[in-house]
Design a protein around this motif. Structure first.
Motif, PDB file in Angstrom:
ATOM      1  N   VAL A 119      22.675  11.097  -8.466  1.00 23.24           N
ATOM      2  CA  VAL A 119      22.996   9.838  -9.141  1.00 23.24           C
ATOM      3  C   VAL A 119      24.128   9.157  -8.393  1.00 23.24           C
ATOM      4  CG1 VAL A 119      23.896   8.789 -11.256  1.00 23.24           C
ATOM      5  CG2 VAL A 119      22.238  10.661 -11.399  1.00 23.24           C
ATOM      6  N   GLN A 120      23.933   7.883  -8.096  1.00 26.55           N
ATOM      7  CA  GLN A 120      24.992   7.117  -7.451  1.00 26.55           C
ATOM      8  C   GLN A 120      25.091   5.760  -8.132  1.00 26.55           C
ATOM      9  OE1 GLN A 120      24.586   6.505  -3.203  1.00 26.55           O
ATOM     10  NE2 GLN A 120      26.779   6.169  -2.958  1.00 26.55           N
ATOM     11  N   LEU A 121      26.327   5.380  -8.451  1.00 23.78           N
ATOM     12  CA  LEU A 121      26.614   4.094  -9.070  1.00 23.78           C
ATOM     13  C   LEU A 121      27.689   3.421  -8.239  1.00 23.78           C
ATOM     14  CD1 LEU A 121      26.873   5.356 -12.769  1.00 23.78           C
ATOM     15  CD2 LEU A 121      24.903   4.240 -11.707  1.00 23.78           C
ATOM     16  N   VAL A 122      27.413   2.227  -7.753  1.00 28.97           N
ATOM     17  CA  VAL A 122      28.346   1.533  -6.868  1.00 28.97           C
ATOM     18  C   VAL A 122      28.643   0.151  -7.443  1.00 28.97           C
ATOM     19  CG1 VAL A 122      28.781   0.669  -4.550  1.00 28.97           C
ATOM     20  CG2 VAL A 122      27.465   2.772  -4.870  1.00 28.97           C
ATOM     21  N   GLU A 123      29.886  -0.022  -7.872  1.00 29.01           N
ATOM     22  CA  GLU A 123      30.306  -1.305  -8.434  1.00 29.01           C
ATOM     23  C   GLU A 123      30.793  -2.246  -7.348  1.00 29.01           C
ATOM     24  OE1 GLU A 123      31.872   1.862 -11.468  1.00 29.01           O
ATOM     25  OE2 GLU A 123      31.734   1.616  -9.285  1.00 29.01           O
ATOM     26  N   SER A 124      30.665  -3.527  -7.617  1.00 25.31           N
ATOM     27  CA  SER A 124      31.199  -4.549  -6.736  1.00 25.31           C
ATOM     28  C   SER A 124      31.457  -5.808  -7.549  1.00 25.31           C
ATOM     29  CB  SER A 124      30.222  -4.844  -5.587  1.00 25.31           C
ATOM     30  OG  SER A 124      28.994  -5.331  -6.092  1.00 25.31           O
ATOM     31  N   GLY A 125      32.179  -6.750  -6.946  1.00 25.76           N
ATOM     32  CA  GLY A 125      32.398  -8.033  -7.581  1.00 25.76           C
ATOM     33  C   GLY A 125      33.768  -8.250  -8.176  1.00 25.76           C
ATOM     34  N   GLY A 126      34.607  -7.230  -8.161  1.00 26.43           N
ATOM     35  CA  GLY A 126      35.950  -7.399  -8.684  1.00 26.43           C
ATOM     36  C   GLY A 126      36.804  -8.261  -7.774  1.00 26.43           C
ATOM     37  N   GLY A 127      38.015  -8.573  -8.248  1.00 24.64           N
ATOM     38  CA  GLY A 127      38.917  -9.374  -7.448  1.00 24.64           C
ATOM     39  C   GLY A 127      40.018  -9.994  -8.277  1.00 24.64           C
ATOM     40  N   LEU A 128      40.710 -10.930  -7.672  1.00 22.59           N
ATOM     41  CA  LEU A 128      41.800 -11.655  -8.328  1.00 22.59           C
ATOM     42  C   LEU A 128      41.270 -12.996  -8.822  1.00 22.59           C
ATOM     43  CD1 LEU A 128      44.826 -12.090  -9.001  1.00 22.59           C
ATOM     44  CD2 LEU A 128      45.082 -12.970  -6.664  1.00 22.59           C
ATOM     45  N   VAL A 129      41.513 -13.299 -10.078  1.00 25.61           N
ATOM     46  CA  VAL A 129      41.048 -14.562 -10.660  1.00 25.61           C
ATOM     47  C   VAL A 129      42.130 -15.102 -11.581  1.00 25.61           C
ATOM     48  CG1 VAL A 129      39.880 -13.375 -12.568  1.00 25.61           C
ATOM     49  CG2 VAL A 129      39.099 -15.637 -11.848  1.00 25.61           C
ATOM     50  N   GLN A 130      42.184 -16.410 -11.694  1.00 27.36           N
ATOM     51  CA  GLN A 130      43.162 -17.036 -12.584  1.00 27.36           C
ATOM     52  C   GLN A 130      42.689 -16.955 -14.033  1.00 27.36           C
ATOM     53  OE1 GLN A 130      43.845 -21.041 -11.203  1.00 27.36           O
ATOM     54  NE2 GLN A 130      45.278 -20.351  -9.624  1.00 27.36           N
ATOM     55  N   PRO A 131      43.617 -16.983 -14.976  1.00 30.05           N
ATOM     56  CA  PRO A 131      43.212 -17.026 -16.392  1.00 30.05           C
ATOM     57  C   PRO A 131      42.251 -18.181 -16.639  1.00 30.05           C
ATOM     58  CG  PRO A 131      45.561 -16.615 -16.207  1.00 30.05           C
ATOM     59  CD  PRO A 131      45.080 -16.922 -14.812  1.00 30.05           C
ATOM     60  N   GLY A 132      41.234 -17.890 -17.435  1.00 28.12           N
ATOM     61  CA  GLY A 132      40.193 -18.874 -17.700  1.00 28.12           C
ATOM     62  C   GLY A 132      39.045 -18.844 -16.724  1.00 28.12           C
ATOM     63  N   GLY A 133      39.205 -18.093 -15.663  1.00 25.10           N
ATOM     64  CA  GLY A 133      38.164 -18.010 -14.650  1.00 25.10           C
ATOM     65  C   GLY A 133      37.065 -17.027 -15.007  1.00 25.10           C
ATOM     66  N   SER A 134      36.133 -16.870 -14.060  1.00 24.29           N
ATOM     67  CA  SER A 134      34.968 -16.020 -14.278  1.00 24.29           C
ATOM     68  C   SER A 134      34.749 -15.094 -13.088  1.00 24.29           C
ATOM     69  CB  SER A 134      33.716 -16.877 -14.476  1.00 24.29           C
ATOM     70  OG  SER A 134      33.815 -17.710 -15.610  1.00 24.29           O
ATOM     71  N   LEU A 135      34.153 -13.961 -13.367  1.00 19.34           N
ATOM     72  CA  LEU A 135      33.698 -13.027 -12.343  1.00 19.34           C
ATOM     73  C   LEU A 135      32.401 -12.402 -12.825  1.00 19.34           C
ATOM     74  CD1 LEU A 135      36.870 -10.967 -11.281  1.00 19.34           C
ATOM     75  CD2 LEU A 135      35.608 -12.575  -9.848  1.00 19.34           C
ATOM     76  N   ARG A 136      31.567 -12.018 -11.868  1.00 17.86           N
ATOM     77  CA  ARG A 136      30.384 -11.220 -12.196  1.00 17.86           C
ATOM     78  C   ARG A 136      30.444  -9.911 -11.439  1.00 17.86           C
ATOM     79  NH1 ARG A 136      23.898 -12.075 -11.280  1.00 17.86           N
ATOM     80  NH2 ARG A 136      24.497 -11.541  -9.144  1.00 17.86           N
ATOM     81  N   LEU A 137      30.480  -8.823 -12.197  1.00 12.18           N
ATOM     82  CA  LEU A 137      30.456  -7.492 -11.617  1.00 12.18           C
ATOM     83  C   LEU A 137      29.015  -7.020 -11.506  1.00 12.18           C
ATOM     84  CD1 LEU A 137      33.342  -5.768 -13.615  1.00 12.18           C
ATOM     85  CD2 LEU A 137      33.477  -7.206 -11.564  1.00 12.18           C
ATOM     86  N   SER A 138      28.757  -6.234 -10.480  1.00 11.99           N
ATOM     87  CA  SER A 138      27.442  -5.627 -10.284  1.00 11.99           C
ATOM     88  C   SER A 138      27.603  -4.124 -10.135  1.00 11.99           C
ATOM     89  CB  SER A 138      26.766  -6.179  -9.025  1.00 11.99           C
ATOM     90  OG  SER A 138      26.571  -7.567  -9.109  1.00 11.99           O
ATOM     91  N   CYS A 139      26.601  -3.402 -10.580  1.00 15.57           N
ATOM     92  CA  CYS A 139      26.555  -1.952 -10.403  1.00 15.57           C
ATOM     93  C   CYS A 139      25.176  -1.603  -9.881  1.00 15.57           C
ATOM     94  CB  CYS A 139      26.838  -1.248 -11.714  1.00 15.57           C
ATOM     95  SG  CYS A 139      26.562   0.541 -11.670  1.00 15.57           S
ATOM     96  N   ALA A 140      25.130  -1.192  -8.625  1.00 18.36           N
ATOM     97  CA  ALA A 140      23.877  -0.782  -8.005  1.00 18.36           C
ATOM     98  C   ALA A 140      23.672   0.701  -8.228  1.00 18.36           C
ATOM     99  CB  ALA A 140      23.905  -1.107  -6.519  1.00 18.36           C
ATOM    100  N   ALA A 141      22.546   1.042  -8.824  1.00 16.85           N
ATOM    101  CA  ALA A 141      22.261   2.426  -9.189  1.00 16.85           C
ATOM    102  C   ALA A 141      21.170   3.006  -8.298  1.00 16.85           C
ATOM    103  CB  ALA A 141      21.827   2.494 -10.647  1.00 16.85           C
ATOM    104  N   SER A 142      21.263   4.297  -8.046  1.00 20.47           N
ATOM    105  CA  SER A 142      20.234   4.990  -7.279  1.00 20.47           C
ATOM    106  C   SER A 142      20.218   6.455  -7.649  1.00 20.47           C
ATOM    107  CB  SER A 142      20.482   4.819  -5.771  1.00 20.47           C
ATOM    108  OG  SER A 142      21.727   5.350  -5.399  1.00 20.47           O
TER     109      SER A 142
END
Length: 116
Positions: A1-24
């Motif tokens: 089982v492997q789970l790899v997250e991505s999409g994090g970072g620095l964002v200002q309040p009120g902003g948006s991010l989309r995280l992804s988790c690729a599974a295998s």
């Protein structure tokens, strides 16, 4: 089982991010998936979960109405769309798959920092 997250970072309040988790390494469409987070100095907490076909979701009260969990079984990926981010959302976000028995499986985590 492997789970790899991505999409994090620095964002200002009120902003948006989309995280992804690729599974295998397992039949992705057979398992519900979850996102957890660990804020500084806090225990890891459940943020959102989704059933194996994407038809049922649950959210922590702190993120209801702002975060949306979804999945694409064709891409073996689960997502977390985070809108109207607040400084208190700053955390390491983890993807999680439960096990049939015993502890489940975690990704390595992705850092989300909400700051002006």
């Amino acid at each position: 089982v492997q789970l790899v997250e991505s999409g994090g970072g620095l964002v200002q309040p009120g902003g948006s991010l989309r995280l992804s988790c690729a599974a295998s390494g397992f039949p992705f469409s057979s398992y519900g998936m979850s996102w957890y987070r660990q804020r500084p100095g806090k225990e890891r907490e459940l943020v959102a979960r989704i059933n194996n076909v994407g038809g049922g979701t649950n959210y922590a009260d702190a993120v209801k109405g702002r975060f949306t969990i979804s999945r694409d079984n064709a891409k073996n990926t689960v997502y977390l769309l985070m809108n109207n981010l607040k400084p208190e959302d700053t955390a390491v976000y983890y993807c999680y798959r439960p096990a049939n028995r015993g502890p489940g499986y975690w990704g390595q985590g992705t850092q989300v920092t909400v700051s002006s």
